[in-house]
Design a protein around this motif. Structure first.
Motif, PDB file in Angstrom:
ATOM      1  N   GLY A 122       0.814  -1.220   0.000  1.00  0.00           N
ATOM      2  CA  GLY A 122       0.000   0.000   0.000  1.00  0.00           C
ATOM      3  C   GLY A 122       0.836   1.254   0.000  1.00  0.00           C
ATOM      4  N   MET A 123       1.745   1.392  -0.942  1.00  0.00           N
ATOM      5  CA  MET A 123       2.598   2.571  -1.029  1.00  0.00           C
ATOM      6  C   MET A 123       1.741   3.832  -0.969  1.00  0.00           C
ATOM      7  N   TYR A 124       2.228   4.820  -0.259  1.00  0.00           N
ATOM      8  CA  TYR A 124       1.485   6.050  -0.042  1.00  0.00           C
ATOM      9  C   TYR A 124       2.441   7.235  -0.175  1.00  0.00           C
ATOM     10  N   ALA A 125       2.021   8.274  -0.852  1.00  0.00           N
ATOM     11  CA  ALA A 125       2.856   9.470  -1.011  1.00  0.00           C
ATOM     12  C   ALA A 125       2.418  10.557  -0.046  1.00  0.00           C
TER      13      ALA A 125
END
Length: 130
Positions: A122-125
């Motif tokens: 769940g990569m998040y910026a």
């Protein structure tokens, strides 16, 4: 300074040019001046997985594999988002592999592929607007 950096310029409309190191990539949501963001993501995932599949074969099984061609496909939902369980890779491997080798290399590819890890974690910026 971060380990990875890119610079993206959008002068209007829905096309952008991204610079990563010495390389430029044109991305266009309308697909007129380059691939769409979803197409770039799918290609990036397929490329990373292909490299990871080869790395696993070399490191763990002392196999070279020869040429690998990876066909990638995915479906989009009504919002043009990639449907998670629709992503499929078909790897055409030059070397002959038995079923046990294929199973082991598929698993190693998933373990080694950095894009796979980012997507499944769940990569998040963090976003700042100036």
């Amino acid at each position: 300074m971060a380990d990875l950096e890119s610079h993206t310029v959008n002068e209007g409309g829905f096309a952008a040019t991204s610079r990563v190191g010495n390389y430029e990539l044109s991305i266009d949501a309308t697909k007129e001046e380059g691939p769409s963001p979803n197409e770039v993501l799918l290609a990036d995932y397929a490329s990373c997985y292909t490299f990871a599949f080869r790395a696993g074969a070399m490191r763990e099984h002392d196999l070279e594999l020869g040429e690998i061609e990876t066909e990638a496909e995915a479906d989009l939902d009504d919002d043009d988002d990639i449907v998670d369980d629709s992503v499929k890779f078909t790897l055409h491997v030059e070397d002959d592999l038995d079923d046990e080798q294929v199973e082991a290399l598929v698993e190693l590819g998933e373990e080694i592929c950095h894009v796979h890890a980012a997507l499944h974690e769940g990569m998040y910026a963090e976003i700042n607007v100036e």
